[in-house]
Design an enzyme around this catalytic site. Structure first.
Site, PDB file in Angstrom:
ATOM      1  CB  SER A  52      70.563  -7.093-114.654  1.00 50.92           C
ATOM      2  OG  SER A  52      70.542  -6.302-115.809  1.00 50.92           O
TER       3      SER A  52
HETATM    4  N1  SAM Z   1      73.999  -6.359-118.613  1.00 52.20           N
HETATM    5  C1  SAM Z   1      74.430  -5.221-117.830  1.00 52.20           C
HETATM    6  C2  SAM Z   1      75.219  -5.617-116.616  1.00 52.20           C
HETATM    7  O1  SAM Z   1      75.365  -6.823-116.339  1.00 52.20           O
HETATM    8  O2  SAM Z   1      75.715  -4.708-115.962  1.00 52.20           O
HETATM    9  C3  SAM Z   1      73.286  -4.352-117.437  1.00 52.20           C
HETATM   10  C4  SAM Z   1      72.873  -3.487-118.532  1.00 52.20           C
HETATM   11  S1  SAM Z   1      71.894  -2.105-118.101  1.00 52.20           S
HETATM   12  C5  SAM Z   1      70.466  -2.788-117.388  1.00 52.20           C
HETATM   13  C6  SAM Z   1      71.396  -1.638-119.753  1.00 52.20           C
HETATM   14  C7  SAM Z   1      72.499  -1.065-120.584  1.00 52.20           C
HETATM   15  O3  SAM Z   1      72.033  -0.922-121.914  1.00 52.20           O
HETATM   16  C8  SAM Z   1      72.968   0.304-120.134  1.00 52.20           C
HETATM   17  O4  SAM Z   1      74.326   0.291-119.865  1.00 52.20           O
HETATM   18  C9  SAM Z   1      72.636   1.208-121.330  1.00 52.20           C
HETATM   19  O5  SAM Z   1      73.547   2.257-121.520  1.00 52.20           O
HETATM   20  C10 SAM Z   1      72.671   0.216-122.464  1.00 52.20           C
HETATM   21  N2  SAM Z   1      71.964   0.614-123.671  1.00 52.20           N
HETATM   22  C11 SAM Z   1      70.770   1.255-123.789  1.00 52.20           C
HETATM   23  N3  SAM Z   1      70.456   1.422-125.088  1.00 52.20           N
HETATM   24  C12 SAM Z   1      71.471   0.850-125.807  1.00 52.20           C
HETATM   25  C13 SAM Z   1      71.734   0.671-127.206  1.00 52.20           C
HETATM   26  N4  SAM Z   1      70.905   1.107-128.156  1.00 52.20           N
HETATM   27  N5  SAM Z   1      72.872   0.052-127.577  1.00 52.20           N
HETATM   28  C14 SAM Z   1      73.744  -0.419-126.639  1.00 52.20           C
HETATM   29  N6  SAM Z   1      73.562  -0.278-125.319  1.00 52.20           N
HETATM   30  C15 SAM Z   1      72.429   0.345-124.901  1.00 52.20           C
END
Ligand code: SAM
Length: 204
Positions: A52
Site C-alpha cells: 500500500s
Molecule cells: N498490507 C499489505 C502490505 O503492506 O504490503 C498490502 C496488502 S494488499 C493491498 C492486499 C492483500 O490482501 C493481498 O496480498 C491479498 O492477497 C490479500 N487478501 C485478499 N483477500 C484476502 C482474504 N480473504 N484473506 C486474506 N488476505 C486477503
C-alpha cells in the site's frame, strides 16, 4: 517519505511516523523496485497484489488508535510492511494472507528484521482468526463489498475495525467502533484497494 507523505499530510499521532521511520520499506518490495520503495503510491509485490501507499499505511495505522498493549488482527499480510509497522506499535499482531507465496515471503523478511511479535497464517481472513479473538483492533488491507460479520464478532469491547468498503473501482475507508450499545461507523476518506476475496468478501 515520512515527513512529506505522512506527517505533512496530517497524520498527527507521533508514534505512527516514528514507527514508519524504523521499518526499511525496501526490504518489502522486489529488489528491482527497491529504488522506488519510498514512492508516493502502491507498488506491485507479485500475484497481482500491491504494497500500500505509505500515506494510506499511516492513515490506517493511526485510525486504529494503538497505544502499545493491544492485540491486533490484520487481514491481507501482502508484503508484510504494514504488519511490521503494527508490530512496533502493538503487543501482538496476527496477520492472515490468502496467497501462500506472499505469506512465506513476508515471514522471511519479518524474521530477518526480527519482528517476533507477529504471527502469520495462510487462509481466508474474512472469517477472521477466532483462536486469538477478541482483538483490540482489526485492519483489513483489501477492499470489501460489505463488512465481514465474523470480524465484528471478533472485536473486543471498544475495539476498532478499519476497512475499505465499496465497489471494485473505489472505496471509502471506514472505522467501526464496538460500543456498549452496538457498532458506530465513521468515514475516513476515499481510497482504492485490491479486492478482498473470500466467504464474506468478493466471490472467488
Ligand atoms: N498490507 C499489505 C502490505 O503492506 O504490503 C498490502 C496488502 S494488499 C493491498 C492486499 C492483500 O490482501 C493481498 O496480498 C491479498 O492477497 C490479500 N487478501 C485478499 N483477500 C484476502 C482474504 N480473504 N484473506 C486474506 N488476505 C486477503
Amino acid at each position: 517519505m515520512v515527513q512529506e507523505q505522512v506527517t505533512g499530510r496530517g497524520i498527527k499521532d507521533p508514534r505512527v511516523p516514528e514507527a514508519m521511520r524504523k521499518v526499511p520499506r525496501e526490504f518489502f518490495v522486489e529488489s528491482a523496485l527497491a529504488s522506488r520503495a519510498y514512492d508516493d503510491g502502491p507498488l506491485p509485490i507479485g500475484d497481482k497484489q500491491t504494497i500500500s501507499q505509505p500515506y494510506m499505511v499511516g492513515l490506517m495505522t493511526e485510525s486504529l488508535e494503538l497505544k502499545g498493549d493491544e492485540k491486533v488482527l490484520e487481514v491481507g499480510t501482502g508484503s508484510g510492511y504494514q504488519t511490521a509497522v503494527l508490530g512496533l506499535l502493538a503487543a501482538q499482531v496476527f496477520s492472515i494472507e490468502k496467497i501462500r507465496p506472499l505469506s512465506v515471503r513476508a515471514r522471511a523478511v519479518l524474521d530477518e528484521l526480527h519482528y517476533y511479535n507477529v504471527a502469520l497464517h495462510v487462509g481466508d481472513g474474512t472469517i477472521g482468526w477466532s483462536d486469538h479473538a477478541p482483538y483490540d483492533a482489526i485492519i483489513v488491507t483489501a477492499g470489501a463489498p460489505n463488512i465481514p460479520r465474523p470480524l465484528l464478532d471478533q472485536l473486543a469491547p471498544e475495539g476498532r475495525l478499519v476497512i475499505p468498503l465499496g465497489d471494485e473501482e473505489s472505496q471509502v475507508l471506514k472505522r467501526i467502533r464496538r460500543t456498549e450499545s452496538g457498532f458506530q461507523e465513521e468515514s475516513l476518506g476515499e481510497c482504492r484497494f485490491v479486492k478482498l476475496w473470500g466467504k464474506y468478501g468478493w466471490a472467488d
